[in-house]
Write an enzyme that holds these catalytic residues in place. Structure first.
Site, PDB file in Angstrom:
ATOM      1  N   CYS A  24      -2.910  33.723   9.847  1.00  0.00           N
ATOM      2  CA  CYS A  24      -2.692  34.310  11.170  1.00  0.00           C
ATOM      3  C   CYS A  24      -2.454  33.238  12.224  1.00  0.00           C
ATOM      4  O   CYS A  24      -3.286  33.008  13.104  1.00  0.00           O
ATOM      5  CB  CYS A  24      -3.868  35.191  11.524  1.00  0.00           C
ATOM      6  N   GLU A  25      -1.337  32.548  12.104  1.00  0.00           N
ATOM      7  CA  GLU A  25      -0.875  31.537  13.053  1.00  0.00           C
ATOM      8  C   GLU A  25       0.638  31.541  12.977  1.00  0.00           C
ATOM      9  O   GLU A  25       1.202  31.541  11.875  1.00  0.00           O
ATOM     10  CB  GLU A  25      -1.320  30.111  12.620  1.00  0.00           C
ATOM     11  N   GLU A  77       0.833  -1.214   0.000  1.00  0.00           N
ATOM     12  CA  GLU A  77       0.000   0.000   0.000  1.00  0.00           C
ATOM     13  C   GLU A  77       0.862   1.257   0.000  1.00  0.00           C
ATOM     14  O   GLU A  77       0.760   2.089   0.904  1.00  0.00           O
ATOM     15  CB  GLU A  77      -0.897   0.009   1.253  1.00  0.00           C
ATOM     16  N   PRO A  78       1.715   1.439  -1.003  1.00  0.00           N
ATOM     17  CA  PRO A  78       2.562   2.643  -0.993  1.00  0.00           C
ATOM     18  C   PRO A  78       1.741   3.877  -1.337  1.00  0.00           C
ATOM     19  O   PRO A  78       0.856   3.819  -2.182  1.00  0.00           O
ATOM     20  CB  PRO A  78       3.590   2.354  -2.089  1.00  0.00           C
ATOM     21  N   ARG A 130       3.104   7.719  -0.301  1.00  0.00           N
ATOM     22  CA  ARG A 130       4.130   8.749  -0.445  1.00  0.00           C
ATOM     23  C   ARG A 130       5.180   8.383  -1.499  1.00  0.00           C
ATOM     24  O   ARG A 130       5.580   9.211  -2.319  1.00  0.00           O
ATOM     25  CB  ARG A 130       4.818   8.909   0.920  1.00  0.00           C
ATOM     26  N   ARG A 183       1.957  20.004   6.078  1.00  0.00           N
ATOM     27  CA  ARG A 183       2.965  19.125   6.674  1.00  0.00           C
ATOM     28  C   ARG A 183       3.942  19.859   7.597  1.00  0.00           C
ATOM     29  O   ARG A 183       4.246  19.354   8.682  1.00  0.00           O
ATOM     30  CB  ARG A 183       3.708  18.330   5.600  1.00  0.00           C
ATOM     31  N   TYR A 186       3.663  18.266  11.118  1.00  0.00           N
ATOM     32  CA  TYR A 186       4.704  17.266  11.425  1.00  0.00           C
ATOM     33  C   TYR A 186       6.093  17.868  11.550  1.00  0.00           C
ATOM     34  O   TYR A 186       7.072  17.121  11.502  1.00  0.00           O
ATOM     35  CB  TYR A 186       4.814  16.237  10.287  1.00  0.00           C
TER      36      TYR A 186
HETATM   37  C1  LIG Z   1      -1.356   6.034   5.096  1.00  0.00           C
HETATM   38  C2  LIG Z   1      -1.395   4.568   4.877  1.00  0.00           C
HETATM   39  C3  LIG Z   1      -0.623   3.983   3.872  1.00  0.00           C
HETATM   40  C4  LIG Z   1       0.346   4.757   3.029  1.00  0.00           C
HETATM   41  O1  LIG Z   1       1.436   5.235   3.744  1.00  0.00           O
HETATM   42  P1  LIG Z   1       2.674   5.880   2.957  1.00  0.00           P
HETATM   43  O2  LIG Z   1       3.598   6.270   4.017  1.00  0.00           O
HETATM   44  O3  LIG Z   1       2.137   7.054   2.206  1.00  0.00           O
HETATM   45  O4  LIG Z   1       3.220   4.848   2.050  1.00  0.00           O
HETATM   46  C5  LIG Z   1      -0.748   2.621   3.664  1.00  0.00           C
HETATM   47  N1  LIG Z   1      -1.593   1.865   4.411  1.00  0.00           N
HETATM   48  C6  LIG Z   1      -2.344   2.397   5.387  1.00  0.00           C
HETATM   49  C7  LIG Z   1      -3.245   1.519   6.161  1.00  0.00           C
HETATM   50  C8  LIG Z   1      -2.278   3.762   5.664  1.00  0.00           C
HETATM   51  O5  LIG Z   1      -3.013   4.283   6.644  1.00  0.00           O
END
Ligand SMILES: *Cc1c(COP(=O)(O)O)cnc(C)c1O
Length: 425
Positions: free
Chosen positions: A345-346, A277-278, A280, A316, A320
Site C-alpha cells: 500500500c504505497e 571491493e566490487p 554489484r 531498488r 533509486y
Molecule cells: C557499497 C560499497 C562497495 C561496493 O559497491 P559496488 O557498487 O556494489 O561495487 C565497496 N566499498 C564500499 C566502501 C562500499 O560502501
C-alpha cells in the site's frame, strides 16, 4: 554475460527451468546462478592480471550477504569488505579468511572494533579522526595493533544516482581530501595503530571510468605527498562501484578489462598492494527475482500488472528509481505496454511504468533481471510480508539457500508487554 537463457521457450537458470523452482518454492523468490558469479570473479581477476602485485579482491558483502553466495565467492578466492559486525561474522562463517577482510563504514562501534581486532582482519578503513582515536583506545586496551587506512573523500562527482554517490565533499563518507595530512599525522602519533594505507570509494553503479580515474589520480598524488611526509603507504584500496547493465537500451558500462587497464595505467609506480571491493559487478547479473502475476487491472491509461513481489522484496526501484528488465519466463511474443506494480500500500511500490513487455496474464511468471545485488539484502517485512526466500542453482542442481519465512515466525518475534498479556483459554 549471465546464465539465464530461453530453452524451448522457457527461461532457465543454467540447466534448471524457472517454473520448476516457482512450483516447488513458491513466489516471489530470488534465484542465483553459481556459474554467473564464478564467471564474474574470473573476468574481474583477469582484468587485474597485469598488476605488478596480486591484488586483494574483497567482495562488498552488503551487495548480497547470503551464506551460499559468500561461500561460493570465498571458494573462488575472494575476501570480503564488511560494514558491520553482522557482515564480519557472516563472512567468517561462510569461510572467508579474516586476513582477507576489510572493515569499512562511518559508524564502527567500539564493540565492532574489538570483534574485528580479535579476529585479526586485514585492515580497518577509517573514515574520520575521532574513529582513529576510538580504534587506538580499543586496540591499546586489548594490547593489539590495528592495521589501518584512511578512506579519503576525493570530492569527485561519481555521476551516478545521488543516493549512491559517496565521493563528493558534502557526503558523509571519508576524510576530506584537504584534511588527509592532518588525519595521518594524528594517527601516526596514536598508540595501537599501524597506518599503512589509503582507501577510496566514490559511489556505485558508475557507468563511466572518468570519475574513477579522477579519484584514483588524486589518491596517487596524495600517496606521494604522504610518503614525502614520512608515512609508509603500502596498501591502496580502490573500492568498488563499477556499474553493470540494467537496461539493454542504454550503452553498456565499461567492461572490467577497460577498468583494469585504467587502474594499471594510473597506479603504475605506486608500489602498493591494491585492494578492490566490487559488489554489484560480481552478483547483480547472477540473480533474478521470480514473481507471479496476481492479476491485471485496468488503468486510466495503461493496465497495471499486479505481481506478488513488492517493494519490500526489491527496494531498488522505489529507493533509486532503478530500472530492472522484466521478462516473461515463457514469452509468447504478443506485446503490450503496462505498469508493473506490487501489492504493497504505497504508490512507490511500482517496478515499472509504461513498460513494453510480453502481454501478461494472471499466473504468468515474470523475472526481474539483474536482481542479485542490493535485492534480497535490502528486503524487509513491510505490510507483514515475510522475508523473500532465496534459491541457488549450480548446473542442473538447485537448493533453497534461505527458506521462506513463515508468517508465524514474524508474529512470534513480537512480545506483548505484561499488562497486555492475558491468560489464554
Ligand atoms: C557499497 C560499497 C562497495 C561496493 O559497491 P559496488 O557498487 O556494489 O561495487 C565497496 N566499498 C564500499 C566502501 C562500499 O560502501
Amino acid at each position: 554475460m549471465d546464465h539465464f537463457d530461453l530453452r524451448d521457450g522457457v527461461m532457465h537458470v543454467e540447466d534448471v527451468a524457472l517454473p520448476e523452482i516457482a512450483a516447488a518454492v513458491g513466489t516471489p523468490v530470488y534465484v542465483y546462478s553459481t556459474a554467473t558469479m564464478e564467471r564474474h570473479v574470473r573476468v574481474f581477476r583477469e582484468a587485474l592480471a597485469a598488476l605488478p602485485q596480486p591484488p586483494l579482491v574483497a567482495f562488498a558483502v552488503k551487495a548480497n550477504p547470503n551464506a551460499a553466495v559468500l561461500a561460493t565467492l570465498a571458494r573462488a578466492g575472494l575476501g570480503a569488505d564488511v560494514v558491520s559486525a553482522g557482515e564480519l561474522l557472516r563472512a567468517i562463517h561462510a569461510g572467508v579468511s579474516p586476513d582477507r577482510i576489510v572493515f569499512s563504514g562511518v559508524g564502527k562501534t567500539a564493540d565492532e572494533m574489538t570483534l574485528a581486532l580479535r579476529h585479526g582482519i586485514f585492515q580497518f578503513n577509517l573514515e574520520s579522526e575521532p574513529e582513529a582515536e576510538m580504534l587506538s583506545e580499543v586496540a591499546t586496551g586489548l594490547g593489539m595493533v590495528a592495521p589501518v587506512a584512511f578512506r579519503i573523500n576525493p570530492d569527485v562527482d561519481a555521476g551516478t544516482h545521488a543516493k549512491i554517490s559517496t565521493g563528493k565533499s558534502e557526503n558523509k563518507f571519508g576524510v576530506a581530501y584537504d584534511r588527509a595530512h592532518a588525519a595521518y599525522t594524528l594517527a601516526r602519533n596514536l598508540p595501537g595503530l599501524k597506518v599503512r594505507g589509503v582507501a577510496v570509494h566514490i559511489g556505485s553503479q558508475l557507468t563511466d571510468l572518468g570519475p574513477l580515474e579522477a579519484a584514483f589520480g588524486k589518491i596517487g598524488t596524495l600517496i606521494d605527498s604522504l610518503r614525502r611526509a614520512g608515512h609508509a603507504i603500502e596498501v591502496a584500496d580502490l573500492g568498488g562501484g563499477l556499474g553493470v547493465p540494467y537496461d539493454p537500451a542504454l550503452p553498456v558500462p565499461p567492461l572490467p578489462a577497460a577498468y583494469g587497464e585504467m587502474v594499471a595505467r594510473i597506479t603504475a609506480g605506486w608500489n602498493t598492494r591494491l585492494v578492490f571491493e566490487p559488489g554489484r559487478l560480481i552478483v547483480a547479473n547472477a540473480g533474478v527475482l521470480l514473481t507471479r502475476v496476481i492479476r491485471v487491472k485496468q488503468g486510466v491509461n495503461e493496465p497495471f500488472v499486479v505481481v506478488d513481489a513488492a517493494m519490500n522484496d526489491l527496494m531498488r526501484p522505489s529507493l533509486y528509481d532503478a530500472w530492472h528488465d522484466i521478462r516473461a519466463v515463457q514469452p509468447h511474443g504478443d506485446r503490450f505496454v503496462a505498469n508493473v506494480v506490487g501489492p504493497v500500500c504505497e504508490s512507490g511500490d511500482t517496478f515499472a511504468m509504461h513498460r513494453h513487455m510480453d502481454r501478461a496474464a494472471p499466473d504468468d511468471l515474470l523475472a526481474f533481471m539483474t536482481a542479485g545485488a542490493y535485492g534480497a539484502t535490502m528486503a524487509g517485512t513491510y505490510n507483514s510480508r515475510p522475508l523473500t526466500p532465496e534459491v541457488m542453482v549450480s548446473g542442473n542442481k538447485w537448493s533453497v539457500v534461505r527458506a521462506r519465512q513463515p508468517i508465524e515466525a514474524l508474529i512470534a518475534a513480537d512480545n506483548l508487554p505484561p499488562w497486555l498479556a492475558t491468560e489464554t483459554a
